[in-house]
Design an enzyme around this catalytic site. Structure first.
Site, PDB file in Angstrom:
ATOM      1  N   ASN A 105       0.934  -1.224  -0.041  1.00 40.84           N
ATOM      2  CA  ASN A 105      -0.065   0.122   0.023  1.00 40.84           C
ATOM      3  C   ASN A 105       0.792   1.256  -0.271  1.00 40.84           C
ATOM      4  O   ASN A 105       0.681   2.066   0.804  1.00 40.84           O
ATOM      5  CB  ASN A 105      -0.949   0.135   1.304  1.00 40.84           C
ATOM      6  CG  ASN A 105      -0.399  -0.194   2.492  1.00 40.84           C
ATOM      7  OD1 ASN A 105       0.799  -0.895   2.686  1.00 40.84           O
ATOM      8  ND2 ASN A 105      -0.861   0.531   3.511  1.00 40.84           N
ATOM      9  N   ASP A 111       0.018  -5.877  12.417  1.00 40.12           N
ATOM     10  CA  ASP A 111      -1.008  -4.906  11.542  1.00 40.12           C
ATOM     11  C   ASP A 111      -0.417  -3.492  11.485  1.00 40.12           C
ATOM     12  O   ASP A 111      -1.149  -2.492  11.469  1.00 40.12           O
ATOM     13  CB  ASP A 111      -2.339  -4.999  11.392  1.00 40.12           C
ATOM     14  CG  ASP A 111      -3.341  -4.821  10.282  1.00 40.12           C
ATOM     15  OD1 ASP A 111      -2.385  -4.847   9.096  1.00 40.12           O
ATOM     16  OD2 ASP A 111      -4.181  -4.428  10.192  1.00 40.12           O
TER      17      ASP A 111
END
Length: 417
Positions: A96, A306
């Protein structure tokens, strides 16, 4: 690199020295001797730390850095240093960025930026071009460059036929396909878990149904294709049930849970603190209990921080408009160690490598020194001083954590805070 580690308690069930306090001699990056007492006639550097424990190096399967394109959030160099200071010797890095990591050249760029670092970086390439969910990216080419999996980070694959094609194509070369568990038409504009708390706060809800429908769909497709699927960051009790049933059918599926979903519930959003705005959202105590039970019976394969750095301009704004995400590398060990036993904590932090084709290195003579160093008993309140990430968006600020990380020994290098 030569070093003598003194009086370290080994936490490694695959080692003959598990639960023993020993000295460990490391020469040229390899473990050359393990014994109750090792002399140091060659005057090697010695590491002596309070209540020192050693385990195999920790691995995180979902880490986001900003580079290229979002260096104000985190550079690769600082991100890897953060991982090292947090006890991780290997991280799988998401796609990302800007541009999205979706080609051979992009994977090569990430590998080059991490070359010769103590922490090993394993790139996760985008599943679709530009992560736009329309056409498959160059999966085989990215594998050739070193990609270990394919994932449009936190973007669900809306087209079920595209997911079918991805699983079928990647199975030709053993590729691991991720599918983010969210049915976007069901989740809509929801920004937190849909239940009584979202109603009382006046925030749009993202129901558990959105996650569970997507997982059910993907498991049906997986059974049809006989592919290789990883479902990242599940968050609901029903999701655990679905994956448990799939594993009983011998489907090739693994899953992970974000550590913050094991610590916080949706009730923590009552302050509208945007650090608690994460995806998938924080759920209920019932969901949290089911996730923990999923670890105990082996349904859930691995945890992840995460880790997702977000700059202050995109976090310190109205809750509805703030970006999703929290950093998590620095708090990962202390948070897990506050929930589980030290044995279980280390098991979770070292699991998952084999899914990505990453070799583990048990603590034994002749093996590579791939080690995490820590004190499991030191409790503290997590604060900004504990953050080495460029972005400071931590959900754990002000939280009592248990366990102190000293650093790592990996890739023939030492990092001690």
């Amino acid at each position: 690199m030569n070093v003598l580690v003194k009086s370290a308690t080994i936490v490694d069930p695959k080692s003959d020295f598990h639960n023993q306090t020993v000295d460990v001699l490391i020469e040229k990056g390899l473990i050359s001797q393990i014994s109750k007492q090792i002399d140091n006639p060659k005057n090697h550097k010695e590491i002596k730390l309070e209540n020192l424990h050693l385990s195999q190096g920790w691995f995180d399967s979902s880490v986001s850095f900003g580079e290229p394109g979002f260096e104000e959030r985190e550079t690769i160099a600082n991100g890897l240093n953060t991982a090292a200071n947090s006890g991780f010797t290997a991280v799988a890095v998401n796609s990302n960025t800007n541009p999205v990591i979706d080609s051979y050249a992009d994977i090569s760029f990430l590998k080059a930026k991490a070359k010769n670092h103590p922490v090993s970086l394993y790139p996760i390439g985008a599943l679709t071009k530009h992560s736009d969910g329309e056409d498959l990216a160059e999966l085989f080419d990215m594998t050739s460059a070193g990609a270990v999996a394919f994932y449009d980070y936190q973007k669900p694959i809306k087209n079920p036929n595209l997911m079918k094609l991805a699983l079928q194509y990647a199975s030709n070369f053993g590729g691991l396909v991720y599918s983010f568990p969210q049915e976007s038409k069901i989740s809509g504009l929801g920004v937190m878990n849909e239940n009584v708390t979202s109603t009382s706060l006046g925030l749009k809800g993202n129901p558990t149904l959105a996650e569970e429908l997507q997982i059910a769909r993907d498991l049906f497709i997986l059974e049809y294709t006989e592919g290789k699927l990883h479902i990242p960051t599940i968050s609901t009790a029903k999701s655990v049930e679905l994956i448990r049933a799939a594993k009983q059918k011998k489907l090739d599926v693994t899953c992970s849970v974000a550590i913050h979903n094991l610590v916080f519930t949706d009730e923590h959003l009552e302050t509208f603190n945007t650090n608690f705005k994460v995806l998938p959202p924080l759920r209920t105590q019932k969901d949290m209990d089911a996730l923990i039970e999923g670890f105990k019976d082996g349904t859930i394969d691995m945890v992840t921080s995460d880790h997702n750095p977000i700059d202050i301009e995109h976090k310190k704004i109205e809750f509805d408009f703030a970006k999703y995400g929290t950093i998590g590398l620095e708090s990962a060990f202390g948070a897990l160690n506050s929930i589980f036993t030290i044995k279980k904590t280390i098991e979770l932090l070292t699991k998952g490598k084999e899914r990505y084709g990453i070799k583990s290195s048990p603590i034994a003579v002749g093996n590579d020194a791939d080690l995490s160093l820590f004190n499991p008993e030191d409790s503290y309140t997590f604060s900004a001083e504990n953050i080495t990430s460029t972005s400071k968006n931590s959900i754990f600020l002000g939280k009592e954590l248990k366990g102190k990380v000293y650093g790592i020994i990996s890739n023939n290098q030492i990092v001690i805070k």
